[in-house]
Write an enzyme that holds these catalytic residues in place. Structure first.
Site, PDB file in Angstrom:
ATOM      1  N   HIS A  11      11.832  32.625   5.558  1.00  0.00           N
ATOM      2  CA  HIS A  11      10.831  32.560   6.629  1.00  0.00           C
ATOM      3  C   HIS A  11      10.940  33.745   7.577  1.00  0.00           C
ATOM      4  CE1 HIS A  11       9.923  28.575   5.275  1.00  0.00           C
ATOM      5  NE2 HIS A  11      11.112  28.107   5.588  1.00  0.00           N
ATOM      6  N   CYS A  43      11.365  23.064   3.379  1.00  0.00           N
ATOM      7  CA  CYS A  43      11.034  21.759   3.945  1.00  0.00           C
ATOM      8  C   CYS A  43      10.000  21.017   3.098  1.00  0.00           C
ATOM      9  CB  CYS A  43      10.539  21.906   5.378  1.00  0.00           C
ATOM     10  SG  CYS A  43       9.209  23.087   5.592  1.00  0.00           S
TER      11      CYS A  43
END
Length: 444
Positions: A11, A43
């Site tokens: 990320h 996630c």
């Protein structure tokens, strides 16, 4: 042209690369990553494992080719094993054993986090799994096809553990969820909310073994049992979801660190060495709810920290606005969101806080379809009355509401000011005096 080296492209690293290349023509970006893929949305793994999405393809939002098309030089499967901070040189070693040297003007460390693996007997047994990378999830999914794996034990009842418990139950497995804490999700919610999640899990057949400490794993080659200080649980597969720690072994002896080992950074994401930045799960954040430096590993924090660091690298002098640790979870039909600190954490920190609870239907009573109750708690400072945290739970998707509280914490809004905030009304959406307004109005 200035040279920027970024170590890690999940990320944070991906966001930093994109931000620099999208906003500057005067910077050459070189990226190192030890994996064979980038930008994996971890996630979403539980959704993939639980067959709630068609496959993993949508969990990647960038790739090597995309970054290279923007002008980046990308080294995949090339872990960085040394940094000379004086000479400003990064050393990596690729899959062929070749040493790669890259000089930099600015260095961004986006090394992420690593799973916490307990040092207990039996960790080497077959079917003892960790779930962090794409490859980990891929292995677990393949093993779930084996009909002999009937009993699955998940160790750790934080967000990842709870999501995995649901995913395995959706496969028809007998699931046991173990945690040393006496409840699930204690880092994010107070007892009235964690109890809702516990009941939700139990009602779907998941066995809760809270307040238990795993002592060892047993089995003949393959794991067969999990032994805690209070019981023995049958297990054909064990998944360790205890949590994560910052991955900061690289250069740790040179850079200042937080108490948990994370790189200590300021609001510009600068470390203790000039021209060296740290972003994402390997770095600290400034937590507005406690007005202090903290560590909160979230994808949203990673992206924001990357944008801040990238702009400072290219000469745009900006500071982070800080974070509130906003987060959420959806298990079966129960949706829960929180931001800031809980009343329980405030107590542990020695803060003098009050809280107000309110529960009501989302919409007026005459709306009889898709009208569920929403439970809300607002935590605020007892003296200044500034809002410090909020928690919400419902079968509705009320997630947008937590953004209001996140901004309130950031901007130091009082509970009394919230009571008179202009919140719109339409029966399709809410009540004239909705649960947010009423919670604030009824605060002590």
């Amino acid at each position: 042209m200035k040279k920027v080296v970024i170590v890690g492209t999940n990320h944070a690293g991906t966001a930093a690369t994109n931000t620099i290349l999208d906003n500057s023509n005067n910077h050459q970006v070189t990226v190192f990553d030890s994996n064979n893929n980038i930008s994996f949305l971890g996630c979403g793994m539980a959704l993939w494992i639980g067959n709630q999405i068609a496959g993993p393809e949508g969990l990647f939002y960038s790739n090597k080719e995309t970054l290279e098309s923007k002008g980046a030089k990308v080294y995949m499967e090339t872990p960085v094993n040394k940094i000379d901070f004086n000479a400003k040189v990064v050393y990596g070693k690729n899959a062929h054993g070749e040493i790669i040297e890259e000089h930099y003007d600015d260095l961004i460390l986006a090394t992420g986090s690593l799973p916490i693996i307990p040092k207990i007997q039996g960790m080497e047994l077959e079917n003892v799994q960790k779930v962090k990378l794409y490859q980990h999830a891929e292995v677990v999914i393949e093993k779930l096809k084996n009909p002999e794996i009937r009993d699955v034990v998940v160790v750790g009842a934080g967000y990842i553990g709870v999501e995995l418990a649901e995913a395995f139950e959706r496969h028809g497995k007998n699931v046991t969820l173990i945690d040393i804490a006496t409840t699930s999700l204690p880092a994010y919610y107070d007892a009235p909310f964690t109890q809702m999640m516990n009941e939700n899990l139990s009602s779907h057949g998941i066995k809760l073994a809270f307040g238990e400490t795993v002592q060892k794993l047993e089995g003949d080659g393959k794991v067969e049992r999990v032994v805690t200080d209070k019981a023995t649980h049958k297990a054909d597969m064990v998944v360790m979801a205890i949590g994560f720690r910052p991955n900061t072994e690289l250069g740790a002896e040179h850079l200042d660190q937080f108490r948990n080992g994370a790189y200590l950074v300021n609001k510009k994401q600068e470390t203790s060495i000039p021209n060296v930045y740290a972003i994402g799960d390997c770095a600290t954040v400034y937590d507005n709810s406690i007005d202090n430096t903290s560590y909160i590993a979230l994808a949203t924090n990673a992206v924001r920290s990357a944008i801040v660091a990238a702009h400072n690298v290219i000469g745009n002098d900006i500071d982070s606005a800080g974070v509130q640790g906003s987060n959420g979870i959806a298990i079966y039909d129960l949706k829960m969101v929180s931001t800031g600190i809980t009343a329980e954490r405030a107590k542990l920190l020695g803060l003098d806080v009050l809280y107000t609870d309110f529960e009501d239907l989302q919409k007026p009573e005459f709306i009889t379809e898709e009208n569920h109750k929403v439970k809300l708690r607002i935590v605020y400072d007892a003296k200044t009355r500034i809002i410090l945290g909020a928690q919400m739970a419902s079968q509705h998707d009320m997630s947008m509401g937590i953004h209001l509280f996140s901004l309130a914490i950031q901007e130091k809004v009082t509970i009394d000011k919230l009571a008179l905030t202009d919140l719109f009304f339409l029966p399709h959406f809410n009540k004239p005096y909705n649960y947010v307004t009423m919670a604030a109005i009824t605060a002590k």
